[in-house]
Scaffold this active site. Structure first.
Site, PDB file in Angstrom:
ATOM      1  N   TYR A 193       0.867  -1.181   0.000  1.00 47.39           N
ATOM      2  CA  TYR A 193       0.000   0.000   0.000  1.00 47.39           C
ATOM      3  C   TYR A 193       0.903   1.229   0.000  1.00 47.39           C
ATOM      4  O   TYR A 193       2.071   1.123  -0.365  1.00 47.39           O
ATOM      5  CB  TYR A 193      -0.899  -0.119   1.255  1.00 47.39           C
ATOM      6  N   ARG A 246      -6.262  10.381 -10.736  1.00 45.77           N
ATOM      7  CA  ARG A 246      -5.648  11.050  -9.562  1.00 45.77           C
ATOM      8  C   ARG A 246      -5.123   9.961  -8.635  1.00 45.77           C
ATOM      9  O   ARG A 246      -5.733   9.636  -7.635  1.00 45.77           O
ATOM     10  CB  ARG A 246      -6.692  11.951  -8.882  1.00 45.77           C
ATOM     11  N   LYS A 264      -5.857  -1.907  -2.666  1.00 48.10           N
ATOM     12  CA  LYS A 264      -7.005  -1.667  -1.769  1.00 48.10           C
ATOM     13  C   LYS A 264      -7.733  -2.985  -1.490  1.00 48.10           C
ATOM     14  O   LYS A 264      -8.145  -3.244  -0.370  1.00 48.10           O
ATOM     15  CB  LYS A 264      -7.977  -0.675  -2.405  1.00 48.10           C
ATOM     16  N   GLU A 336     -12.311   4.941  -6.469  1.00 45.05           N
ATOM     17  CA  GLU A 336     -10.990   5.220  -5.889  1.00 45.05           C
ATOM     18  C   GLU A 336     -10.135   6.018  -6.853  1.00 45.05           C
ATOM     19  O   GLU A 336      -9.985   5.641  -8.023  1.00 45.05           O
ATOM     20  CB  GLU A 336     -10.300   3.885  -5.570  1.00 45.05           C
ATOM     21  N   ASP A 337      -9.601   7.109  -6.369  1.00 48.14           N
ATOM     22  CA  ASP A 337      -8.608   7.900  -7.096  1.00 48.14           C
ATOM     23  C   ASP A 337      -9.079   8.366  -8.479  1.00 48.14           C
ATOM     24  O   ASP A 337      -8.316   8.370  -9.454  1.00 48.14           O
ATOM     25  CB  ASP A 337      -7.267   7.145  -7.163  1.00 48.14           C
ATOM     26  N   ASP A 359     -14.044   6.357  -1.556  1.00 50.87           N
ATOM     27  CA  ASP A 359     -13.107   6.217  -0.450  1.00 50.87           C
ATOM     28  C   ASP A 359     -12.375   7.526  -0.160  1.00 50.87           C
ATOM     29  O   ASP A 359     -12.131   7.874   0.997  1.00 50.87           O
ATOM     30  CB  ASP A 359     -12.110   5.119  -0.849  1.00 50.87           C
ATOM     31  N   ASP A 360     -12.015   8.248  -1.207  1.00 51.94           N
ATOM     32  CA  ASP A 360     -11.235   9.475  -1.015  1.00 51.94           C
ATOM     33  C   ASP A 360     -12.068  10.578  -0.369  1.00 51.94           C
ATOM     34  O   ASP A 360     -11.559  11.364   0.421  1.00 51.94           O
ATOM     35  CB  ASP A 360     -10.672   9.941  -2.364  1.00 51.94           C
ATOM     36  N   ASN A 501      -0.573  11.620   0.166  1.00 53.36           N
ATOM     37  CA  ASN A 501       0.206  10.416  -0.136  1.00 53.36           C
ATOM     38  C   ASN A 501       0.842  10.544  -1.514  1.00 53.36           C
ATOM     39  O   ASN A 501       0.321  11.291  -2.346  1.00 53.36           O
ATOM     40  CB  ASN A 501      -0.713   9.187  -0.131  1.00 53.36           C
ATOM     41  N   ASN A 545      -5.170   7.178   7.627  1.00 52.70           N
ATOM     42  CA  ASN A 545      -5.374   6.658   6.269  1.00 52.70           C
ATOM     43  C   ASN A 545      -6.696   5.908   6.218  1.00 52.70           C
ATOM     44  O   ASN A 545      -7.033   5.182   7.157  1.00 52.70           O
ATOM     45  CB  ASN A 545      -4.221   5.723   5.895  1.00 52.70           C
TER      46      ASN A 545
HETATM   47  N1  LIG Z   1      -4.677   9.865   4.031  1.00 51.97           N
HETATM   48  C1  LIG Z   1      -5.663   9.408   3.293  1.00 51.97           C
HETATM   49  O1  LIG Z   1      -6.351   8.449   3.668  1.00 51.97           O
HETATM   50  C2  LIG Z   1      -5.974  10.054   2.011  1.00 51.97           C
HETATM   51  C3  LIG Z   1      -5.102  10.917   1.443  1.00 51.97           C
HETATM   52  N2  LIG Z   1      -5.398  11.521   0.254  1.00 51.97           N
HETATM   53  C4  LIG Z   1      -4.395  12.377  -0.330  1.00 51.97           C
HETATM   54  O2  LIG Z   1      -4.849  13.696  -0.366  1.00 51.97           O
HETATM   55  C5  LIG Z   1      -4.281  14.351  -1.488  1.00 51.97           C
HETATM   56  C6  LIG Z   1      -5.389  15.101  -2.211  1.00 51.97           C
HETATM   57  O3  LIG Z   1      -6.346  14.200  -2.678  1.00 51.97           O
HETATM   58  P1  LIG Z   1      -7.736  14.735  -3.266  1.00 51.97           P
HETATM   59  O4  LIG Z   1      -8.400  15.621  -2.301  1.00 51.97           O
HETATM   60  O5  LIG Z   1      -8.466  13.579  -3.735  1.00 51.97           O
HETATM   61  O6  LIG Z   1      -7.202  15.574  -4.495  1.00 51.97           O
HETATM   62  P2  LIG Z   1      -7.918  16.733  -5.289  1.00 51.97           P
HETATM   63  O7  LIG Z   1      -7.196  16.878  -6.538  1.00 51.97           O
HETATM   64  O8  LIG Z   1      -9.371  16.499  -5.298  1.00 51.97           O
HETATM   65  O9  LIG Z   1      -7.651  18.033  -4.367  1.00 51.97           O
HETATM   66  C7  LIG Z   1      -6.414  18.643  -4.213  1.00 51.97           C
HETATM   67  C8  LIG Z   1      -6.649  20.026  -3.671  1.00 51.97           C
HETATM   68  O10 LIG Z   1      -5.395  20.584  -3.312  1.00 51.97           O
HETATM   69  C9  LIG Z   1      -5.325  21.878  -3.860  1.00 51.97           C
HETATM   70  N3  LIG Z   1      -3.943  22.249  -4.098  1.00 51.97           N
HETATM   71  C10 LIG Z   1      -3.107  21.794  -5.038  1.00 51.97           C
HETATM   72  N4  LIG Z   1      -1.909  22.408  -4.927  1.00 51.97           N
HETATM   73  C11 LIG Z   1      -2.013  23.256  -3.894  1.00 51.97           C
HETATM   74  C12 LIG Z   1      -1.133  24.166  -3.295  1.00 51.97           C
HETATM   75  N5  LIG Z   1       0.124  24.317  -3.710  1.00 51.97           N
HETATM   76  N6  LIG Z   1      -1.577  24.902  -2.255  1.00 51.97           N
HETATM   77  C13 LIG Z   1      -2.836  24.755  -1.820  1.00 51.97           C
HETATM   78  N7  LIG Z   1      -3.717  23.902  -2.332  1.00 51.97           N
HETATM   79  C14 LIG Z   1      -3.305  23.153  -3.365  1.00 51.97           C
HETATM   80  C15 LIG Z   1      -6.137  21.812  -5.135  1.00 51.97           C
HETATM   81  O11 LIG Z   1      -6.467  23.136  -5.501  1.00 51.97           O
HETATM   82  P3  LIG Z   1      -7.300  23.486  -6.825  1.00 51.97           P
HETATM   83  O12 LIG Z   1      -8.694  22.998  -6.532  1.00 51.97           O
HETATM   84  O13 LIG Z   1      -7.223  24.960  -6.884  1.00 51.97           O
HETATM   85  O14 LIG Z   1      -6.658  22.774  -7.938  1.00 51.97           O
HETATM   86  C16 LIG Z   1      -7.307  20.978  -4.661  1.00 51.97           C
HETATM   87  O15 LIG Z   1      -8.246  21.765  -4.001  1.00 51.97           O
HETATM   88  C17 LIG Z   1      -3.592  13.285  -2.300  1.00 51.97           C
HETATM   89  O16 LIG Z   1      -2.216  13.358  -2.063  1.00 51.97           O
HETATM   90  C18 LIG Z   1      -4.111  11.998  -1.751  1.00 51.97           C
HETATM   91  O17 LIG Z   1      -3.142  10.978  -1.805  1.00 51.97           O
HETATM   92  C19 LIG Z   1      -6.584  11.320  -0.374  1.00 51.97           C
HETATM   93  C20 LIG Z   1      -7.492  10.452   0.146  1.00 51.97           C
HETATM   94  C21 LIG Z   1      -7.218   9.704   1.356  1.00 51.97           C
HETATM   95  C1  LIG Z   2      -5.189   6.733   0.725  1.00 50.60           C
HETATM   96  C2  LIG Z   2      -5.867   7.150  -0.486  1.00 50.60           C
HETATM   97  O1  LIG Z   2      -6.942   6.671  -0.782  1.00 50.60           O
HETATM   98  C3  LIG Z   2      -5.251   8.126  -1.326  1.00 50.60           C
HETATM   99  O2  LIG Z   2      -4.209   8.664  -0.997  1.00 50.60           O
HETATM  100  O3  LIG Z   2      -5.819   8.389  -2.399  1.00 50.60           O
HETATM  101 MG   LIG Z   3      -7.458   7.022  -2.801  1.00 49.31          MG
END
Ligand SMILES: NC(=O)C1=CN([C@@H]2O[C@H](COP(=O)(O)OP(=O)(O)OC[C@H]3O[C@@H](n4cnc5c(N)ncnc54)[C@H](OP(=O)(O)O)[C@@H]3O)[C@@H](O)[C@H]2O)C=CC1
Ligand SMILES: CC(=O)C(=O)O
Ligand SMILES: [Mg+2]
Length: 645
Positions: A193, A246, A264, A336-337, A359-360, A501, A545
């Site tokens: 993972y 993504r 997953k 997912e993603d 999931d996200d 991540n 996570n």
């Molecule tokens: N720990 C966990 O269980 C999980 C972790 N994640 C992680 O979270 C991260 C984001 O995922 P997700 O929300 O799906 O992605 P998205 O693409 O949906 O969202 C990313 C967000 O970050 C913003 N962003 C990008 N660059 C910057 C910056 N330099 N400064 C401020 N904001 C910024 C984007 O802005 P804009 O809208 O303006 O483009 C957007 O709003 C990934 O790395 C993913 O791996 C996700 C799910 C679960």
């Molecule tokens: C953990 C997860 O689902 C992600 O980083 O997208």
């Molecule tokens: Mg994910």
């Protein structure tokens, strides 16, 4: 003649309770309808002969009937080996049928990952299943195999090599793979993972050896039902599907995102006890906008830019419809993603008709809320007493924000709109404020509060004065020293979660969080960090996570026969997780229980989710089991070897 019915492959007999690895259902076909070559001289083995359909023109339908377009009346009958049954005996320019037949040989048993035990086949099984000579004489236990495999995996210095060794094992001996993973979950989770799966997806094309999971590309448009029928199992309970746009915080990896559904789903089994044969990893390939991949000769996906709009929607709809038709209403589909421009819409579109969750958006929300509830036991106050700031306003950020607001509104009986005002989000353009409302994506609009536009994160921190800072930006090292120090100046115990991540994208490291806050931060991250020693004290960072949530949530949905996912189930999962944090964990600075207890944790989550499904009238499995925790534990897949008769 005997032919193996297509549906026989869909029935994983060993796992569904039969103790014979060769107990496939045999079907009689009309004489001379199928070209068959069975075993050679040892005719008394015919009772367990496995013969597959050798005629590519003959379609065997699901009801067992067959239609033969062209019949070879000169078929060779059982009892003789024939030269033309071997591919390498054919001339190079001769067409061959790659799956013409197989026989009940131990050779194929050793290559069947669902039933293979390797050196753990006992003497009786070696006799019964024609394994003599195919294995060296020693017989060892599964525990010794686990010990040996761990020893071997630990020899690899490069995490990606460990990943490849694990994937090889999954393809060779499934039960050993899961036993290894369950017994060594804290050591192997980062291998199968995040973070290693991120590297594997990036290099998927070049490390690709054998296909795993189901690839559905634009080429399969109009034929998705048939493609699903190519999958060897029929009794599917969970599908994890991605379109690869993504992948973690690594962006668009196209078809190479397949590593994520595979990873997953291996956690669904190892952490949540869902049978591996009930899990289906799917990648929808609509192309990629990743130029590097498009120009990579080893890229395994469609070499075109991403389909969008109607073309994309039609493919997804065909997939969603086919899944429900084939596997029924109770199959769980985990998105997912996906990139956020599709993720929210897909969830909204299919939630009313399918058992789906993202999931996200939702799993992450549930795990973070659990961590916050636990953290409040250290920091004090209720959720409503705190101010939350997110860096990143996408799926994870707005998903978490919404679940926190929902919980606050429930706890203090406050309108959701009011509760949302306790939460601010920053995206790539700065703080989300009212003056930006017209240009905001729909999922950001509820978070546009009255405030001056602010670009810089430190300025936002100093202006909003949050007690909790959560990173969901996908951009590494954005919580720099200034930001962490600002949080620490404002709060005695700042809560800081770097959720992005893999590790390279984490907003800050555990060491940075503890050092810059002088050991005061309550810290958790999406990818694991080692314990940190600061001023003579050892801090064990939590791993916020969604892997804590989705396996138990999924099990709860499956065991109750739920037909829809409801927000209250996510809240129930969150509470169940928070309740598993012990005083001993708090004493070490942990706000999540250790992953080594995950099966017990998942059973509790599953029980509470199932209880909620019954309460909401969304459960179809009747009668409701009296003790849901026990029931969940009993439902869980056990990777110990079965004895074969
Ligand atoms: N720990 C966990 O269980 C999980 C972790 N994640 C992680 O979270 C991260 C984001 O995922 P997700 O929300 O799906 O992605 P998205 O693409 O949906 O969202 C990313 C967000 O970050 C913003 N962003 C990008 N660059 C910057 C910056 N330099 N400064 C401020 N904001 C910024 C984007 O802005 P804009 O809208 O303006 O483009 C957007 O709003 C990934 O790395 C993913 O791996 C996700 C799910 C679960
Ligand atoms: C953990 C997860 O689902 C992600 O980083 O997208
Ligand atoms: Mg994910």
């Amino acid at each position: 003649m005997i032919s193996l019915q297509r549906s026989c492959f869909l029935n994983n007999t060993g796992i569904s309770g039969s103790s014979s690895p060769l107990s496939y259902k045999l079907k009689k076909l009309p004489p001379a309808s199928v070209k068959v070559t069975a075993l050679g001289p040892n005719k008394d083995r015919n009772s367990s002969v496995l013969v597959e359909n050798s005629n590519p023109l003959k379609e065997i339908k699901d009801d067992g009937s067959s239609s033969v377009a062209d019949v070879d009346s000169t078929s060779t009958v059982a009892g003789e080996d024939t030269e033309d049954s071997y591919d390498d005996a054919a001339a190079d320019d001769q067409l061959v049928t790659p799956w013409s037949f197989s026989v009940a040989s131990g050779y194929s048993l050793l290559r069947d990952p669902h039933h293979n035990k390797g050196l753990a086949f006992n003497e009786k099984e070696r006799d019964a299943y024609y394994l003599r000579g195919l294995l060296p004489p020693t017989v060892i236990s599964q525990d010794l195999q686990v010990k040996k495999m761990m020893h071997s995996i630990r020899q690899y210095q490069v995490p990606l090599q460990k990943y490849m060794a694990m994937m090889d094992l999954q393809e060779l001996n499934e039960r050993l793979f899961y036993k290894l993973l369950i017994n060594n979950v804290e050591e192997l989770l980062p291998v199968v993972y995040t973070p290693t799966v991120g590297k594997a997806c990036q290099k998927y094309g070049s490390i690709f050896r054998r296909p795993q999971g189901l690839f559905i590309s634009l080429k399969e448009k109009g034929k998705i039902r048939e493609v699903l029928r190519n999958w060897p199992q029929r009794n599917i309970q969970v599908i994890v599907v991605t379109d690869g746009e993504r992948i973690l915080g690594l962006g668009d990896l196209g078809c190479q995102g397949m590593g994520i559904p595979i990873g997953k789903l291996s956690l669904y089994t190892a952490l949540g006890g869902v049978r591996p044969s009930a899990c289906l990893p799917v990648t929808i390939d609509v192309g990629t906008n990743n130029e590097k991949l498009l120009n990579d000769e080893f890229y395994i996906g469609l070499r075109q830019r991403r389909a969008t709009g109607q073309e994309y929607a039609e493919l997804m709809h065909e997939f969603m419809t086919a899944v429900k038709q084939i596997y029924g209403e109770k199959v769980l589909i985990q998105f997912e993603d996906f990139a956020n421009h599709n993720a929210f819409d897909l969830l909204a579109k299919y939630s009313p008709t399918h058992l789906v969750f993202n999931d996200d958006i939702q799993g992450t929300a549930s795990v973070v809320l659990a961590g916050l509830v636990a953290a409040l036991k250290v920091v004090g106050g209720t959720l409503a007493d705190h101010r939350f700031l997110f860096l990143g306003a996408g799926e994870a950020g707005t998903g978490i924000a919404e679940l926190i607001a929902l919980e606050i509104s429930k706890q203090v009986n406050m309108p959701l709109k009011e509760a949302r005002k306790k939460i601010s989000l920053v995206d790539s353009k700065g703080l989300i404020v009212k003056s930006r409302i017209d240009t905001l994506q729909h999922f950001k609009k509820p978070w546009a509060h009255d405030h001056e536009p602010v670009k810089n994160l430190v300025d936002v921190v100093n202006g909003i004065k949050p007690t909790v800072l959560i990173g969901t930006s996908g951009v590494g090292r954005t919580f720099n020293k200034e930001v962490v120090e600002a949080m620490s100046a404002l709060n005695e115990k700042p809560i800081i979660f770097s959720l992005s991540n893999p590790t390279s994208q984490s907003e800050c490291t555990a060491e940075e969080a503890y050092t810059w806050s002088q050991g005061r931060a309550i810290f958790a991250s999406g990818s694991p960090f080692d314990p940190v020693e600061y001023n003579g004290r050892v801090f064990v960072p939590g791993q916020a996570n969604n892997a804590y949530i989705f396996p138990g949530l999924g099990l709860g949905l499956i065991m109750s026969g739920a037909i829809r996912v409801h927000d209250d189930m996510l809240l129930a999962a969150s509470e169940a997780l928070a309740a598993q944090v012990t005083q001993e964990n708090f004493d070490k600075g942990q706000i999540y229980p250790p992953f080594r207890n995950i099966r017990k944790i998942s059973a509790h989550i599953a029980a509470d989710v199932a209880a909620k499904a019954y309460e909401l009238g969304l459960a179809t499995r009747q009668p409701r089991p009296h003790n849901l925790v026990k029931y969940a534990e009993n439902c869980m897949y056990d990777p110990g070897y079965q004895s074969y008769r």
